[in-house]
Design a protein around this motif. Structure first.
Motif, PDB file in Angstrom:
ATOM      1  N   ILE A 285       0.838  -1.201   0.000  1.00 49.47           N
ATOM      2  CA  ILE A 285       0.000   0.000   0.000  1.00 49.47           C
ATOM      3  C   ILE A 285       0.871   1.248   0.000  1.00 49.47           C
ATOM      4  CG2 ILE A 285      -1.640   1.325   1.390  1.00 49.47           C
ATOM      5  CD1 ILE A 285      -2.843  -1.341   2.293  1.00 49.47           C
ATOM      6  N   ILE A 286       1.947   1.188   0.794  1.00 50.66           N
ATOM      7  CA  ILE A 286       2.808   2.368   0.873  1.00 50.66           C
ATOM      8  C   ILE A 286       3.519   2.599  -0.462  1.00 50.66           C
ATOM      9  CG2 ILE A 286       4.814   3.339   2.014  1.00 50.66           C
ATOM     10  CD1 ILE A 286       3.879   1.877   4.551  1.00 50.66           C
ATOM     11  N   TYR A 287       4.034   1.514  -1.051  1.00 55.19           N
ATOM     12  CA  TYR A 287       4.748   1.702  -2.314  1.00 55.19           C
ATOM     13  C   TYR A 287       3.814   2.168  -3.420  1.00 55.19           C
ATOM     14  CZ  TYR A 287       9.192   0.019  -0.638  1.00 55.19           C
ATOM     15  OH  TYR A 287      10.367  -0.080   0.026  1.00 55.19           O
ATOM     16  N   SER A 288       2.520   1.801  -3.326  1.00 59.96           N
ATOM     17  CA  SER A 288       1.600   2.249  -4.366  1.00 59.96           C
ATOM     18  C   SER A 288       1.381   3.758  -4.297  1.00 59.96           C
ATOM     19  CB  SER A 288       0.264   1.525  -4.221  1.00 59.96           C
ATOM     20  OG  SER A 288      -0.408   2.023  -3.094  1.00 59.96           O
ATOM     21  N   GLN A 289       1.860   4.392  -3.225  1.00 64.22           N
ATOM     22  CA  GLN A 289       1.671   5.837  -3.091  1.00 64.22           C
ATOM     23  C   GLN A 289       2.942   6.604  -3.420  1.00 64.22           C
ATOM     24  OE1 GLN A 289      -0.974   6.830   0.372  1.00 64.22           O
ATOM     25  NE2 GLN A 289      -0.472   4.738   0.934  1.00 64.22           N
ATOM     26  N   ALA A 290       3.851   5.942  -4.118  1.00 69.56           N
ATOM     27  CA  ALA A 290       5.126   6.582  -4.419  1.00 69.56           C
ATOM     28  C   ALA A 290       4.959   7.777  -5.352  1.00 69.56           C
ATOM     29  CB  ALA A 290       6.081   5.555  -5.039  1.00 69.56           C
ATOM     30  N   ASP A 291       3.888   7.778  -6.163  1.00 68.98           N
ATOM     31  CA  ASP A 291       3.692   8.930  -7.040  1.00 68.98           C
ATOM     32  C   ASP A 291       2.595   9.852  -6.512  1.00 68.98           C
ATOM     33  OD1 ASP A 291       1.815   7.026  -7.336  1.00 68.98           O
ATOM     34  OD2 ASP A 291       1.565   7.263  -9.503  1.00 68.98           O
ATOM     35  N   GLY A 292       2.329   9.804  -5.248  1.00 66.48           N
ATOM     36  CA  GLY A 292       1.307  10.680  -4.662  1.00 66.48           C
ATOM     37  C   GLY A 292       0.478   9.888  -3.668  1.00 66.48           C
ATOM     38  N   TRP A 293       0.035  10.570  -2.614  1.00 63.13           N
ATOM     39  CA  TRP A 293      -0.708   9.872  -1.583  1.00 63.13           C
ATOM     40  C   TRP A 293      -2.126   9.602  -2.051  1.00 63.13           C
ATOM     41  CZ3 TRP A 293       0.905  13.868   2.658  1.00 63.13           C
ATOM     42  CH2 TRP A 293       2.314  13.791   2.816  1.00 63.13           C
ATOM     43  N   TRP A 294      -2.752   8.579  -1.489  1.00 65.63           N
ATOM     44  CA  TRP A 294      -4.091   8.207  -1.953  1.00 65.63           C
ATOM     45  C   TRP A 294      -5.102   9.311  -1.729  1.00 65.63           C
ATOM     46  CZ3 TRP A 294      -4.794   5.237  -5.617  1.00 65.63           C
ATOM     47  CH2 TRP A 294      -4.086   4.028  -5.785  1.00 65.63           C
ATOM     48  N   ILE A 295      -4.906  10.077  -0.681  1.00 63.34           N
ATOM     49  CA  ILE A 295      -5.893  11.132  -0.423  1.00 63.34           C
ATOM     50  C   ILE A 295      -5.928  12.139  -1.570  1.00 63.34           C
ATOM     51  CG2 ILE A 295      -4.371  12.642   0.923  1.00 63.34           C
ATOM     52  CD1 ILE A 295      -6.800  13.132   2.752  1.00 63.34           C
ATOM     53  N   PHE A 296      -4.752  12.285  -2.278  1.00 66.10           N
ATOM     54  CA  PHE A 296      -4.736  13.190  -3.437  1.00 66.10           C
ATOM     55  C   PHE A 296      -5.082  12.453  -4.725  1.00 66.10           C
ATOM     56  CE2 PHE A 296      -1.433  15.072  -0.575  1.00 66.10           C
ATOM     57  CZ  PHE A 296      -2.258  16.061  -0.091  1.00 66.10           C
ATOM     58  N   LYS A 297      -4.670  11.185  -4.779  1.00 72.57           N
ATOM     59  CA  LYS A 297      -4.857  10.465  -6.040  1.00 72.57           C
ATOM     60  C   LYS A 297      -6.291   9.988  -6.227  1.00 72.57           C
ATOM     61  CE  LYS A 297      -1.658   7.270  -5.921  1.00 72.57           C
ATOM     62  NZ  LYS A 297      -0.911   6.156  -6.505  1.00 72.57           N
ATOM     63  N   GLY A 298      -6.979   9.779  -5.116  1.00 74.33           N
ATOM     64  CA  GLY A 298      -8.274   9.104  -5.205  1.00 74.33           C
ATOM     65  C   GLY A 298      -9.463  10.018  -5.369  1.00 74.33           C
TER      66      GLY A 298
ATOM     67  N   ILE B  67       5.159  14.131  -5.925  1.00 71.74           N
ATOM     68  CA  ILE B  67       4.146  14.544  -6.891  1.00 71.74           C
ATOM     69  C   ILE B  67       4.514  13.938  -8.232  1.00 71.74           C
ATOM     70  CG2 ILE B  67       3.062  16.461  -8.085  1.00 71.74           C
ATOM     71  CD1 ILE B  67       3.626  18.156  -5.627  1.00 71.74           C
ATOM     72  N   GLY B  68       3.673  13.055  -8.695  1.00 74.14           N
ATOM     73  CA  GLY B  68       3.741  12.403 -10.004  1.00 74.14           C
ATOM     74  C   GLY B  68       5.109  12.376 -10.642  1.00 74.14           C
ATOM     75  N   GLN B  69       5.313  13.225 -11.635  1.00 74.86           N
ATOM     76  CA  GLN B  69       6.510  13.127 -12.463  1.00 74.86           C
ATOM     77  C   GLN B  69       7.593  14.123 -12.079  1.00 74.86           C
ATOM     78  OE1 GLN B  69       6.348  10.510 -14.279  1.00 74.86           O
ATOM     79  NE2 GLN B  69       4.183  10.266 -13.762  1.00 74.86           N
ATOM     80  N   TRP B  70       7.410  14.876 -11.029  1.00 78.02           N
ATOM     81  CA  TRP B  70       8.398  15.915 -10.670  1.00 78.02           C
ATOM     82  C   TRP B  70       9.583  15.253 -10.000  1.00 78.02           C
ATOM     83  CZ3 TRP B  70       5.698  20.850  -8.372  1.00 78.02           C
ATOM     84  CH2 TRP B  70       4.668  21.260  -9.247  1.00 78.02           C
ATOM     85  N   GLN B  71      10.467  14.685 -10.788  1.00 78.09           N
ATOM     86  CA  GLN B  71      11.542  13.887 -10.213  1.00 78.09           C
ATOM     87  C   GLN B  71      12.426  14.693  -9.263  1.00 78.09           C
ATOM     88  OE1 GLN B  71      11.602  10.829 -10.190  1.00 78.09           O
ATOM     89  NE2 GLN B  71      10.113  10.369 -11.776  1.00 78.09           N
ATOM     90  N   SER B  72      12.769  15.935  -9.679  1.00 80.03           N
ATOM     91  CA  SER B  72      13.692  16.714  -8.843  1.00 80.03           C
ATOM     92  C   SER B  72      13.060  17.044  -7.493  1.00 80.03           C
ATOM     93  CB  SER B  72      14.079  18.002  -9.573  1.00 80.03           C
ATOM     94  OG  SER B  72      12.917  18.622 -10.057  1.00 80.03           O
ATOM     95  N   PHE B  73      11.774  17.407  -7.513  1.00 84.13           N
ATOM     96  CA  PHE B  73      11.066  17.711  -6.271  1.00 84.13           C
ATOM     97  C   PHE B  73      11.029  16.476  -5.375  1.00 84.13           C
ATOM     98  CE2 PHE B  73       7.055  17.682  -3.889  1.00 84.13           C
ATOM     99  CZ  PHE B  73       7.171  18.882  -3.209  1.00 84.13           C
ATOM    100  N   ASN B  74      10.735  15.328  -5.997  1.00 85.54           N
ATOM    101  CA  ASN B  74      10.667  14.089  -5.237  1.00 85.54           C
ATOM    102  C   ASN B  74      12.008  13.761  -4.590  1.00 85.54           C
ATOM    103  OD1 ASN B  74       8.111  14.003  -6.136  1.00 85.54           O
ATOM    104  ND2 ASN B  74       8.402  12.315  -7.575  1.00 85.54           N
ATOM    105  N   HIS B  75      13.092  14.057  -5.306  1.00 86.36           N
ATOM    106  CA  HIS B  75      14.421  13.794  -4.759  1.00 86.36           C
ATOM    107  C   HIS B  75      14.699  14.639  -3.533  1.00 86.36           C
ATOM    108  CE1 HIS B  75      16.534  10.780  -6.905  1.00 86.36           C
ATOM    109  NE2 HIS B  75      16.076  11.226  -8.084  1.00 86.36           N
ATOM    110  N   VAL B  76      14.282  15.913  -3.628  1.00 85.07           N
ATOM    111  CA  VAL B  76      14.484  16.790  -2.464  1.00 85.07           C
ATOM    112  C   VAL B  76      13.736  16.225  -1.267  1.00 85.07           C
ATOM    113  CG1 VAL B  76      14.064  19.099  -1.557  1.00 85.07           C
ATOM    114  CG2 VAL B  76      14.858  18.806  -3.889  1.00 85.07           C
TER     115      VAL B  76
END
Lengths: 152, 358, 371, 158
Positions: free
Chosen positions: B194-207, B284-293
């Motif tokens: 469940i946690i890994y499925s939220q790697a591109d955004g939390w469920w509260i935002f994705k759902g 956030i989805g595809q923002w790789q640099s932001f995700n890295h920070v």
């Protein structure tokens, strides 16, 4: 209704009533035996409608006790005071708790403080004094507190 | 990089090299047990202080400020006081059940600790039905409350326990249904999944909105399940003096107290895991640099931050709202929360099947 | 004791709320017969703090007995004292200076606000909201400070004497009261945000403990309890005393008769009290604060009754004098006693959780009931 | 419509709850508004109003003289026998006997701070003091003798 009109009206209801107008309100003295019927008339008569009993108490005159009922009408806004003497050794008077519900608690208070026995009261038990209280009634003049915190 | 999983891994390696496999497993279990118990103690200390400070600031007070700097040692003093107090057992009480109840409450809390992921790859027991396990075990809590209420031989306690029974059983439903929405969305009961499925955004935002609704319902339901105000009818101190723990004193009372706080922590941790991504940083989805920070912040901090945010939310409820009445409490569940969460589950299923979520 | 209650049948649960119980502020003892969560019958047991103040007053002079009444309804101590001062003045026909009258009214209204503040906080605490208690006490503290500056005490002020008030107002009084009123208007808005609008609160209060108008009159319920049931019973309006005939204010009447109505009456009364204070605070007449009275007061033979409106309802003092320096018989008609008697009527058939809401909105002060 | 009303109710309810939470949230984040005082800490700056009724004291001046004539007006005014005046007879310069104060006994444990004695005093010999920390370990300590040893009445006070 003015005091004079009240006086006339009440004289019609109860011929034996005596009046005293020196106080703020009309004072009516009646016999204790007349009280239940008279109370019913005061409460339900269309021109009187004394529906609010705002004070019920008793006075110890040493020789006798006096029950005092302060009545007011929430419709006409007139007040009267009804007084009935009861015997101090075997005080008895009919209850009015079915006419004015507030009398239930007030009569229980008078019962334990003065020893007045209210006939036909639905629940005449000690209210304030501890269960099993024995001895004299505290607000009587001849009551002596064994500890006597008052006189120190 | 320094992390919980590395430390745990190195300890495990060392144990495996030094001892035989059986002994190594036993040692691991002992270490895990000690860790859970100390976590319990620490959580109790922190949460009690937190509650007192939060309530104080909301009530324009200062809160505890005498023991230790700014009062941070206040709970130590409280615990010490409770430890040395006499643990009374009422004369007519069922002694065995009376003494068992607080222990059971605590054991439930300990059991619930097992599948929770505290940090990246750091879990006591990676269970493939983790979410189901949590909702199943947490309902044992009601037994300890019923036990305490019945064994106390006190009318207040009994009424509190009965209230609590009705309450927990009903709120279990909407809590379960709102957990299900996330299970439907990610298709797994396993907590790391469940946690890994939220790697591109939390469920509260994705759902979409249904996820938010089920989050709200989840928070309400777990507040009720943990007997926290405004749903603290089992205690309801103005009606039932202290409800099911009226007769408890000393350390037995402290165990109930501790169990309550640990339960709050656990349900908030589950909520954080399901809806807010557990230890997963804010991606956030595809923002790789932001995700890295975001990844530079340790995962344990993310987890505890989210959990404590939810705990704060529940405390905020407590110090703002009046208590509900028992019939209103059941009305709220059966007339509002349950229908809404059922329709919500339906919507989420449609979203999941059609793949509308992000 | 329990057998006497009657009507209990198999399966009924009798619980004692009080004398030590978080919902009874003070030592009220209610024996409640429950069927599950539903109240079948309720029986108050009183007297845990009965001090027989009426008997005590029979041995105190007319100057001395006033201070004792502060100990009855300690939240509206001022208004109790005022009633006693008024009845002595009525008996002796003392003309009170206008300044003293206005000061008395100002103090009485401040007391009323302080009392309603405490009620608001305590009632919220009864139904499970803790925070309002502290917020209400914040403003109450300010009133207490104002009181302390002028009267020298915070709760049992003993500021009234027959013929006026005991001391001149403190020079800071007007300034501080004006500041307080300005602040208080904002804070009342906060109260409404925190509690009045809250949906949980509304559901807890609405249709709980309904008392019809006829019952309210029959049980002698006065004050916010009576007015919440639609009875016009504000003594300040009906039989004005002191300076109440000079001020404009509305008698707040709600007709629903439930707990929410009683709550709303009190909240609206806060606004009315503020408006009374605002009208008077800039118009305190010059002059004496106390009429000249004899050193030893002797009431003429006769009976004297004075009713005033305390924060809880109609308070009456009934003095029977034999012409001496001490009263022959004194009776305090306390509002709480009558209001409590209606609790059984209200509570039957409601849930146990409703009972605390009812007791909260009845605003019971136990020393006032026990006396 | 039932459904519309149902949903409206929910939103109204949630909004009313959020309004309340905003209020507590405001105080949570605004610590300056905290009103509770730290009583023992602020002892130095604690300012009681001058009229505060703490306890009755007999005013002594720098010559250890007071204004109490022993007239017992305060004793009579007191509703609960807090004050007991013990008098003695002084011999004045002219050789006459004169009533004077021997002991001003004050039972603090009985005092209700009603201020009646202060008003009754014809010579303004007593006043209310601002001390309010009256707790003691033994109740007997609360019975005080207010006139200081060796004090005597000020000249000219009748």
């Amino acid at each position: 209704m003015s005091n004079q009109a009240l006086k006339e009206k009440i004289t019609q209801l109860l011929t034996t009533a005596t009046f005293d107008e020196t106080g703020e309100w009309l004072n009516i003295s009646i016999e204790a035996t007349n009280w239940p019927a008279f109370a019913n008339q005061l409460r339900h008569d269309e021109n009187l409608l004394f529906d609010y009993l705002f004070c019920l108490t008793c006075i110890d005159n040493k020789t006798n006790l006096t029950m005092v009922y302060h009545l007011t009408s929430t419709k006409y806004r007139h007040n009267i005071v009804v007084r009935a003497n009861v015997d101090s050794i075997k005080p008895e008077i009919e209850t009015v708790s079915h006419i004015w519900k507030t009398a239930e608690f007030h009569e229980r208070e008078v019962y334990e403080m003065f020893g007045v026995n209210f006939l036909n009261h639905p629940n005449l038990r000690l209210l304030i004094l501890p269960d099993g209280w024995e001895g004299k009634n505290p607000l009587r003049k001849d009551f002596e507190d064994p500890i006597n915190m008052i006189k120190l | 990089m320094w992390s919980f999983s590395n430390i745990a891994g190195s300890i495990q390696n060392w144990l495996n090299q030094t001892f035989s496999p059986t002994w190594s497993l036993v040692m691991q279990m002992i270490i895990a047990g000690i860790a859970v118990i100390s976590l319990f103690a620490v959580l109790g200390l922190i949460l009690v202080l937190m509650e007192r400070k939060v309530s104080a600031w909301m009530q324009i007070r200062l809160g505890p400020n005498r023991v230790g700097p700014k009062g941070i040692l206040q709970t130590f003093a409280d615990t010490l006081k409770l430890l040395v107090k006499e643990g009374l057992t009422p004369a007519g009480a069922d002694k065995l059940l009376f003494n068992l109840a607080p222990v059971l409450a605590l054991v439930v809390g300990m059991l619930l600790m097992a599948p929770i992921a505290f940090a990246k790859d750091f879990q006591l027991w990676n269970l493939n039905i983790g979410v189901l396990y949590v909702s199943a075990v947490s309902s044992i809590m009601v037994i300890s409350i019923l036990m305490a209420g019945w064994a106390s031989n006190n009318k207040y306690s009994l009424m509190g326990a009965m209230r609590s029974g009705a309450q927990i059983v009903s709120y279990e439903l909407s809590a379960g249904l709102s957990i299900l929405t996330i299970v439907v969305l990610c298709g797994s009961l396993n907590i790391p999944d469940i946690i890994y499925s939220q790697a591109d955004g939390w469920w509260i935002f994705k759902g979409h909105i249904p996820a938010i609704i089920s989050f709200v319902i989840f928070i309400i339901a777990v507040t009720a399940e943990t007997n926290r105000a405004p749903f603290d009818l089992a205690e309801a101190e103005s009606e039932l003096t202290a409800g099911f723990h009226t007769e408890y004193s000393g350390m037995k009372f402290a165990l109930f107290f501790l169990a309550e706080y640990v339960n709050v922590f656990i349900v908030c941790a589950i909520g954080a895991t399901l809806f807010l991504g557990g230890w997963m940083p804010f991606h956030i989805g595809q923002w790789q640099s932001f995700n890295h920070v975001m990844d530079y912040i340790p995962s344990s901090i993310w987890f505890f931050g989210k959990t404590f945010f939810l705990i704060f939310l529940i405390m905020w409820f407590r110090w703002t709202f009046p208590r509900l009445r028992i019939d209103q409490l059941l009305n709220l569940e059966w007339k509002y929360l349950l229908p809404i969460s059922m329709i919500n589950l339906l919507l989420v299923t449609v979203i999941a099947i059609l793949g509308w979520h992000f | 004791m329990f057998e006497e209650i009657g009507t209990t049948t198999e399966g009924d649960l009798i619980i004692n709320v009080g004398p030590q119980h978080p919902a009874t502020h003070g030592v009220l003892h209610l024996v409640i017969t429950l069927n599950g969560e539903t109240i079948k019958k309720l029986e108050p047991h009183l007297g845990y703090i009965h001090r027989s103040i009426e008997k005590m007053c029979e041995s105190l002079t007319y100057r001395q007995f006033i201070y004792v009444t502060s100990r009855m309804d300690y939240l509206s101590a001022h208004i109790n004292n005022q009633a006693c001062a008024l009845v002595v003045e009525k008996g002796l026909q003392i003309e009170v200076p206008d300044r003293a009258k206005v000061i008395r009214v100002l103090m009485a209204e401040l007391t009323r606000i302080a009392s309603h503040e405490l009620w608001w906080g305590a009632m919220a605490m009864d139904i499970g909201a803790f925070t309002p208690f502290f917020h209400a006490f914040r403003e109450r503290e300010t009133i207490n400070d104002i009181m302390e500056e002028t009267c020298g005490a915070r709760l049992t002020m003993n500021y009234m004497v027959p013929g006026g008030v005991m001391q001149e107002l403190h020079p800071n009084f007007q300034k501080k009261v004006k500041e307080f009123i300005k602040l208080f208007r904002l804070k009342v808005h906060e109260y409404e945000e925190l509690l009045t609008g809250n949906i949980i609160f509304k559901n807890r209060m609405k249709d709980v403990g309904v008392l019809s108008k006829e019952d309210a009159i029959s049980y002698g319920c006065t004050g916010p309890v009576g007015r919440g049931s639609g009875v016009s019973c504000d003594i300040r309006k009906l039989y004005p005393y002191d300076a109440y005939d000079k001020v404009q204010f509305d008698e707040v009447i709600e007709t629903a008769g439930d707990s929410l109505a009683r709550y709303m009456v009190r909240i609206k009364e806060l606004h009315q009290s503020i408006s009374i204070i605002e009208q008077l605070i800039d118009n305190i007449p010059e002059g004496d604060y106390q009429a000249k009275t004899k050193a030893v007061l002797k009431l003429p033979k006769g009976e004297f009754y004075q009713r005033v409106e305390t924060a809880r309802g109609e308070f009456g003092v009934y003095i029977v004098s034999e012409g001496g320096t001490t009263p022959h018989r004194i009776k305090f008609r306390s509002p709480g006693f009558s209001n409590l008697s209606a609790l059984d009527k209200m509570a039957r058939g409601s849930k146990l959780g409703d009972l605390v809401a009812m007791m909260g909105t009845l605003d019971l002060v136990i020393p006032d009931i026990d006396r | 419509m039932f459904i519309v009303k149902y949903i409206k109710n929910i939103f109204k309810g949630v909004k009313s709850l959020l309004v309340g939470m905003r209020r507590t949230g405001y105080y949570f984040t605004h610590h300056k508004e905290i009103i509770t005082q730290q009583y023992p800490d602020n002892k130095e700056t604690l300012n009681l109003p001058e009229r505060f009724k703490g306890e009755v004291v007999l005013i002594h001046d720098e010559n250890n003289e007071h204004a109490c004539t022993g007239c017992t007006a305060c004793e009579l005014a007191c509703p609960n026998a807090t004050i007991k005046i013990v008098t003695k007879f002084d011999i004045t310069a002219e050789g006459k006997k004169k009533k004077a104060l021997d002991k001003f006994v004050y039972h603090l444990e009985l005092c209700t701070m009603c201020n009646l004695c202060i008003i009754a005093c014809p010579t303004d010999a007593i006043k209310m003091d601002q001390t309010f920390e009256h707790s003691v370990f033994d109740r007997k300590e609360l019975t005080k003798i207010l006139n200081k040893p060796g004090s005597k009445i000020r000249d000219g006070v009748e």
